[in-house]
Scaffold this active site. Structure first.
Site, short mmCIF file in Angstrom:
data_model
loop_
_atom_site.label_atom_id
_atom_site.label_comp_id
_atom_site.label_asym_id
_atom_site.label_seq_id
_atom_site.Cartn_x
_atom_site.Cartn_y
_atom_site.Cartn_z
N THR A 58 0.23 -1.20 -0.09
CA THR A 58 0.04 0.38 0.03
C THR A 58 0.81 1.43 0.09
O THR A 58 2.30 1.38 0.12
CB THR A 58 -1.01 -0.32 1.15
OG1 THR A 58 -1.59 1.03 1.25
CG2 THR A 58 -0.11 -0.68 2.16
N GLU A 60 0.40 3.96 1.90
CA GLU A 60 0.16 3.56 3.62
C GLU A 60 1.42 3.84 4.16
O GLU A 60 2.43 4.37 4.50
CB GLU A 60 -0.37 3.06 4.19
CG GLU A 60 -1.93 3.92 3.95
CD GLU A 60 -1.82 5.39 4.23
OE1 GLU A 60 -1.78 5.47 5.76
OE2 GLU A 60 -1.70 6.00 3.69
N TYR A 82 -1.50 0.76 10.95
CA TYR A 82 -1.46 -0.61 9.70
C TYR A 82 -0.55 -0.08 8.49
O TYR A 82 -0.02 -1.18 8.24
CB TYR A 82 -2.44 0.27 8.92
CG TYR A 82 -2.79 -0.18 7.41
CD1 TYR A 82 -4.00 -0.90 6.86
CD2 TYR A 82 -2.45 0.66 6.48
CE1 TYR A 82 -3.66 -1.06 6.00
CE2 TYR A 82 -3.12 -0.20 5.31
CZ TYR A 82 -3.11 -0.62 5.00
OH TYR A 82 -3.69 -1.26 3.78
N LYS A 86 1.75 -3.23 6.96
CA LYS A 86 2.04 -3.46 5.69
C LYS A 86 3.27 -3.49 5.08
O LYS A 86 3.83 -4.49 4.30
CB LYS A 86 0.96 -2.27 4.89
CG LYS A 86 -0.66 -2.77 4.75
CD LYS A 86 -0.62 -3.62 4.04
CE LYS A 86 -2.05 -4.38 3.99
NZ LYS A 86 -2.16 -5.26 2.76
#
Ligand SMILES: C[C@H]1O[C@H](OP(=O)(O)OP(=O)(O)OC[C@H]2O[C@@H](n3cnc4c(=O)[nH]c(N)nc43)[C@H](O)[C@@H]2O)[C@@H](O)[C@@H](O)C1=O
Length: 275
Positions: A58, A60, A82, A86
Site C-alpha cells: 500500500t 500507506e 497499519y 503492511k
C-alpha cells in the site's frame, strides 16, 4: 487449507485495512495485516513453493513522503500501525522471494475506490452522505482532515493490475496509481457537482464548512474526532513501471469515479438500504 485447495495463485487482500482503527487496535492490526502475510508465505513454502503469491502492499508505506511522486524505489516512512504492519508484509514477501525462490509479487496500490468500498473510508462516506443529504435523510456530513491529498483510482482496474503481476516471468514490486492527487475537500466538491449541488466553502481548519448555495444550509462540517494521531498528508504515485512491464494504466478519471459512486449510493438510499 492451502494443501486441500492446491491453488496455483494466492491473492492476499486480507487485512485490518482501516488506518484509523489501527491506532486503536495496533496489536490486532499487526497480527492480521502483518503476521497474516507470514502465515501464508509459510504455507506456500511448506505445501508447494510453486504457488504464485500476490501481496496487497500500500501507498500507506510511504506515509511521510520522502519523494514526489512516489515510485517503487522511494524510501518508506509509514505513519500508522497499519502502514508499519503492511511494510512488514512487503519485506517478508521480498524475503521469501529471495530466500526460497517463491513467486512473491508486491503491489504498492494507491487508494482504489468503487461503489463496493466500505463506508468507514472517506470516499464512500462522502458519496453515501451526499446522497442522503439530497434525499433529506441527513443534515450534515462530518469529516476530519479535509486537506489530506490522495491519489484515487477505480478499484476494478487495480484488480486487473494485481492479476497481471502474477502473469509475468519474474516476481517484482509494482506501483499502481493514477499520478493525480486531490484533497478530501476536492472529493466532496466533485461529489456535490455530480449531485447537482453548488457548494461554497467557508472558514478554515476546524471551522471550515461547506454550504449549499441554493438552500443556504451547511451540509459539510469538520469534526475533530475524525482526526488521526499522525496523518499522511500527501500521496501521489507514478505507475510508469507497471505501464512498461505489465501494460497497465488507469482509465477512469476522478470525476467519473465520483459520479459512479454517487449514482450507486443514490439508488441504494432511494431503495431504503445501504451497506
Ligand atoms: C491505500 C490505502 O487507502 C486507504 O487508506 P486511507 O488513505 O487512510 O483511506 P481513508 O479513506 O480512510 O482516508 C483518506 C484520507 O481522508 C481523511 N479523512 C478526513 N475525514 C475522514 C473521515 O471522516 N473518515 C475517513 N476514513 N477519513 C477521513 C483521512 O484522515 C485520510 O487522510 C485504505 O484502503 C488503506 O487500507 C490503504 O491501504
Amino acid at each position: 487449507m492451502v494443501e486441500r485447495c492446491q491453488p496455483s495463485e494466492i491473492y492476499n487482500l486480507a487485512a485490518q485495512s482501516f488506518v484509523g482503527v489501527s491506532f486503536d487496535q495496533p496489536a490486532a492490526t499487526t497480527a492480521i495485516t502483518g503476521l497474516g502475510v507470514l502465515h501464508l508465505l509459510e504455507a506456500i513454502r511448506i505445501v508447494n513453493p510453486k504457488i504464485k503469491f500476490y501481496q496487497a502492499s500500500t501507498s500507506e508505506m510511504f506515509g511521510e513522503v520522502q519523494e514526489i511522486p512516489q515510485v517503487e524505489s522511494t524510501p518508506f516512512y509509514p505513519r500508522s500501525p497499519y502502514g508499519v504492519a503492511k511494510l512488514y508484509g512487503h519485506w517478508m514477501t521480498i524475503n521469501y522471494r529471495e530466500s526460497y525462490d517463491i513467486f512473491g509479487a508486491s503491489g504498492i496500490l494507491f487508494n482504489h475506490e468503487s461503489p463496493l468500498r466500505g463506508r468507514e473510508f472517506v470516499t464512500r462516506k462522502i458519496t453515501d452522505s451526499i446522497a442522503k443529504v439530497v434525499l433529506g435523510k441527513l443534515d450534515c456530513l462530518e469529516l476530519g482532515n479535509m486537506s489530506a491529498k490522495r491519489d484515487w483510482g477505480f478499484a476494478k482496474e487495480y484488480v486487473e493490475g494485481m492479476h497481471l503481476m502474477l502473469q509475468v516471468d519474474k516476481p517484482d514490486t509494482f506501483v499502481l496509481a493514477t499520478n493525480r492527487t486531490e484533497t478530501v475537500r476536492d472529493f466532496v466538491s466533485l461529489t456535490c457537482k455530480a449531485a447537482g449541488i453548488e457548494l461554497a466553502w467557508k472558514g478554515q481548519a476546524e471551522n471550515e464548512s461547506g454550504v449549499d448555495t441554493k438552500t443556504g444550509k451547511t451540509i459539510v462540517r469538520v469534526n475533530p474526532k475524525f482526526y488521526r494521531p499522525a496523518e499522511v498528508e500527501l500521496l501521489i504515485g507514478d505507475p510508469a513501471k507497471a505501464k512498461e512491464v505489465l501494460g497497465w494504466q488507469p482509465k477512469t478519471e476522478l470525476e467519473e469515479l465520483c459520479q459512479l459512486m454517487y449514482t450507486a449510493d443514490l439508488a441504494r438510499n432511494r431503495q431504503g438500504f445501504s451497506f
